[in-house]
Design a protein around this motif. Sequence first.
Motif, PDB file in Angstrom:
ATOM      1  N   ARG A 166     -33.224 -43.358 -35.680  1.00 24.93           N
ATOM      2  CA  ARG A 166     -34.148 -44.172 -34.454  1.00 24.93           C
ATOM      3  C   ARG A 166     -33.276 -45.253 -34.078  1.00 24.93           C
ATOM      4  NH1 ARG A 166     -38.732 -43.065 -37.463  1.00 24.93           N
ATOM      5  NH2 ARG A 166     -38.735 -45.332 -38.517  1.00 24.93           N
ATOM      6  N   ARG A 167     -32.553 -46.047 -35.055  1.00 27.91           N
ATOM      7  CA  ARG A 167     -31.929 -47.143 -34.794  1.00 27.91           C
ATOM      8  C   ARG A 167     -30.600 -46.825 -34.065  1.00 27.91           C
ATOM      9  NH1 ARG A 167     -33.354 -51.978 -36.222  1.00 27.91           N
ATOM     10  NH2 ARG A 167     -31.521 -52.777 -37.369  1.00 27.91           N
ATOM     11  N   VAL A 168     -30.030 -45.641 -33.950  1.00 26.16           N
ATOM     12  CA  VAL A 168     -29.019 -45.111 -33.439  1.00 26.16           C
ATOM     13  C   VAL A 168     -29.264 -44.992 -31.922  1.00 26.16           C
ATOM     14  CG1 VAL A 168     -27.341 -43.217 -32.855  1.00 26.16           C
ATOM     15  CG2 VAL A 168     -27.609 -44.017 -35.048  1.00 26.16           C
ATOM     16  N   ASP A 169     -30.564 -44.312 -31.836  1.00 26.75           N
ATOM     17  CA  ASP A 169     -30.944 -43.777 -30.320  1.00 26.75           C
ATOM     18  C   ASP A 169     -31.434 -45.420 -29.757  1.00 26.75           C
ATOM     19  OD1 ASP A 169     -30.777 -41.334 -30.986  1.00 26.75           O
ATOM     20  OD2 ASP A 169     -33.089 -41.004 -31.210  1.00 26.75           O
ATOM     21  N   GLN A 170     -31.938 -46.121 -30.468  1.00 27.44           N
ATOM     22  CA  GLN A 170     -32.419 -47.524 -29.814  1.00 27.44           C
ATOM     23  C   GLN A 170     -31.141 -48.267 -29.661  1.00 27.44           C
ATOM     24  OE1 GLN A 170     -34.235 -50.270 -32.834  1.00 27.44           O
ATOM     25  NE2 GLN A 170     -35.904 -48.965 -32.724  1.00 27.44           N
ATOM     26  N   GLY A 171     -29.976 -48.534 -30.358  1.00 28.60           N
ATOM     27  CA  GLY A 171     -28.953 -49.133 -30.178  1.00 28.60           C
ATOM     28  C   GLY A 171     -28.270 -48.656 -28.744  1.00 28.60           C
ATOM     29  N   VAL A 172     -27.968 -47.285 -28.764  1.00 28.15           N
ATOM     30  CA  VAL A 172     -27.160 -46.847 -27.699  1.00 28.15           C
ATOM     31  C   VAL A 172     -28.190 -47.060 -26.469  1.00 28.15           C
ATOM     32  CG1 VAL A 172     -26.304 -44.562 -26.648  1.00 28.15           C
ATOM     33  CG2 VAL A 172     -25.923 -45.248 -29.250  1.00 28.15           C
ATOM     34  N   ALA A 173     -29.323 -46.802 -26.322  1.00 28.99           N
ATOM     35  CA  ALA A 173     -30.149 -46.980 -25.176  1.00 28.99           C
ATOM     36  C   ALA A 173     -29.948 -48.508 -24.785  1.00 28.99           C
ATOM     37  CB  ALA A 173     -31.695 -46.592 -25.499  1.00 28.99           C
ATOM     38  N   LYS A 174     -29.994 -49.352 -25.572  1.00 28.06           N
ATOM     39  CA  LYS A 174     -30.128 -50.728 -25.119  1.00 28.06           C
ATOM     40  C   LYS A 174     -28.687 -51.173 -24.730  1.00 28.06           C
ATOM     41  CE  LYS A 174     -32.153 -54.129 -27.525  1.00 28.06           C
ATOM     42  NZ  LYS A 174     -33.074 -54.731 -28.746  1.00 28.06           N
ATOM     43  N   MET A 175     -27.452 -50.598 -25.262  1.00 30.47           N
ATOM     44  CA  MET A 175     -26.305 -51.087 -24.695  1.00 30.47           C
ATOM     45  C   MET A 175     -25.865 -50.557 -23.387  1.00 30.47           C
ATOM     46  SD  MET A 175     -23.124 -49.194 -27.122  1.00 30.47           S
ATOM     47  CE  MET A 175     -24.051 -49.271 -28.728  1.00 30.47           C
ATOM     48  N   PHE A 176     -26.356 -49.052 -23.105  1.00 34.63           N
ATOM     49  CA  PHE A 176     -26.085 -48.680 -21.754  1.00 34.63           C
ATOM     50  C   PHE A 176     -26.672 -49.237 -20.909  1.00 34.63           C
ATOM     51  CE2 PHE A 176     -22.947 -45.163 -22.072  1.00 34.63           C
ATOM     52  CZ  PHE A 176     -22.633 -45.073 -23.220  1.00 34.63           C
ATOM     53  N   VAL A 177     -27.990 -49.984 -21.088  1.00 33.16           N
ATOM     54  CA  VAL A 177     -28.423 -50.445 -20.013  1.00 33.16           C
ATOM     55  C   VAL A 177     -27.475 -51.647 -19.334  1.00 33.16           C
ATOM     56  CG1 VAL A 177     -30.464 -52.432 -19.510  1.00 33.16           C
ATOM     57  CG2 VAL A 177     -30.831 -50.334 -20.770  1.00 33.16           C
ATOM     58  N   ARG A 178     -26.556 -52.041 -20.175  1.00 30.08           N
ATOM     59  CA  ARG A 178     -25.658 -53.189 -19.793  1.00 30.08           C
ATOM     60  C   ARG A 178     -24.442 -52.446 -18.988  1.00 30.08           C
ATOM     61  NH1 ARG A 178     -26.308 -57.889 -22.380  1.00 30.08           N
ATOM     62  NH2 ARG A 178     -24.200 -58.445 -21.802  1.00 30.08           N
ATOM     63  N   LEU A 179     -24.356 -51.172 -18.879  1.00 32.84           N
ATOM     64  CA  LEU A 179     -23.296 -50.579 -18.187  1.00 32.84           C
ATOM     65  C   LEU A 179     -23.265 -50.818 -16.715  1.00 32.84           C
ATOM     66  CD1 LEU A 179     -20.705 -48.660 -18.831  1.00 32.84           C
ATOM     67  CD2 LEU A 179     -22.440 -46.784 -18.351  1.00 32.84           C
ATOM     68  N   PRO A 180     -22.312 -51.181 -16.343  1.00 30.23           N
ATOM     69  CA  PRO A 180     -22.213 -51.552 -14.709  1.00 30.23           C
ATOM     70  C   PRO A 180     -22.627 -50.304 -13.923  1.00 30.23           C
ATOM     71  CG  PRO A 180     -20.252 -52.444 -15.507  1.00 30.23           C
ATOM     72  CD  PRO A 180     -20.939 -51.568 -16.619  1.00 30.23           C
ATOM     73  N   ALA A 181     -23.702 -50.398 -13.031  1.00 31.11           N
ATOM     74  CA  ALA A 181     -24.062 -49.296 -12.074  1.00 31.11           C
ATOM     75  C   ALA A 181     -23.160 -48.879 -11.369  1.00 31.11           C
ATOM     76  CB  ALA A 181     -25.488 -49.495 -11.729  1.00 31.11           C
TER      77      ALA A 181
END
Lengths: 183, 179
Positions: A166-181
């Motif tokens: 769960r922590r992995v999913d959460q962390g990855v999801a949150k960091m990819f929000v920051r990837l420039p679109a």
Amino acid sequence: MRRMTARLVLTTAAACALVACATMRVSSHVERGLDFSRYQTFDWGPADALPAGDPRLAEDRHFEDRVEGAIEKQMAARGYRRSSPGAAPDVRIHYHATIDRRLDVNETDRRTGYCGAGACLASVVEYEAGTLVVDMVDSQTNRLIWRGWAQGSVQGVLGNREHLARRVDQGVAKMFVRLPAAR
Amino acid sequence: MPTLTRHGWFAAIVLTVAAAGCAPLRATSYHWPGADVGRYRTFAWGPADRFSTGDPRLDNNEIFRARVQRAVERELLPRGLERSNGPTADVVVHVHARIDQRIQSDSIDRALAVCPPGGCGPRVYAAGTLLLDFVDTRTQRLAWRGWAEGGLDAVIDDQVRLEQMIDEAVADILARWPR
């Protein structure tokens, strides 16, 4: 004396849950002035040689599958396609997970006024912080164009695979929000 | 002008330090006796650091390294040093970065009753060191070493602040470059 110890343990646990253990710090660095719309395909690349991982996470295919699955899901959601076999991808992705001992000040006690024996003394607590770093490299220039990370305590996480997933999913999801679109 | 007591001065300094985020930048340098630093006209970049920075966010972080290199190039140009890609450069510059967690005790704050918001108590902060080594290509010896240390709390997570801090640190280090 035993009561005091029990209370101290409780306080520490409560503070830990509130400060270090539950929070996850997510952020990223990006190479400035790049047009991310020119990147459309990705593949996995070789990891860095330098940062030695932790034996508790090394050669753990379950953990790796989870991380890779989470990253692939986030990349797909942003329109990136996995490059076809034999074709060079636009970007290569690699990641590494490390565990470091870190210190934190037990601030919660002071703020909530819930203090152990005697005065409200802040204490320094040591905990283990896990960091998952995800790198995106331009496969033509071989330069790092984006790095995202998630950092948090791994107390009670490493031994609980569901929690870890769960922590992995959460962390990855949150960091990819920051990837420039893509523009 | 009203005269401050010694304690007053001390408190003022401590307050300034606290406001600046516990640890302002401090730059230091060392010039090897005999090294003719003033002679250098061209420099080249040394290979990427093989040491761990102590922080996985900065290990092998080319975005960070490129920012440091740009800042160094900008500061060296007015000092008469230009970047050269060839093996003929007068000096090779190496960049090292290191992050350590440190504990700051509050005995001074408490004695002066000037504790930061949140009250008196120990603080944990991340201390960063950025170091620049200048190796003479003729003698293969270190000719000049400069470094800056400062508090990095929450700075690495904020790219804009980190970039400002890099620029400031590099400017402070190279302000010590012999004229």
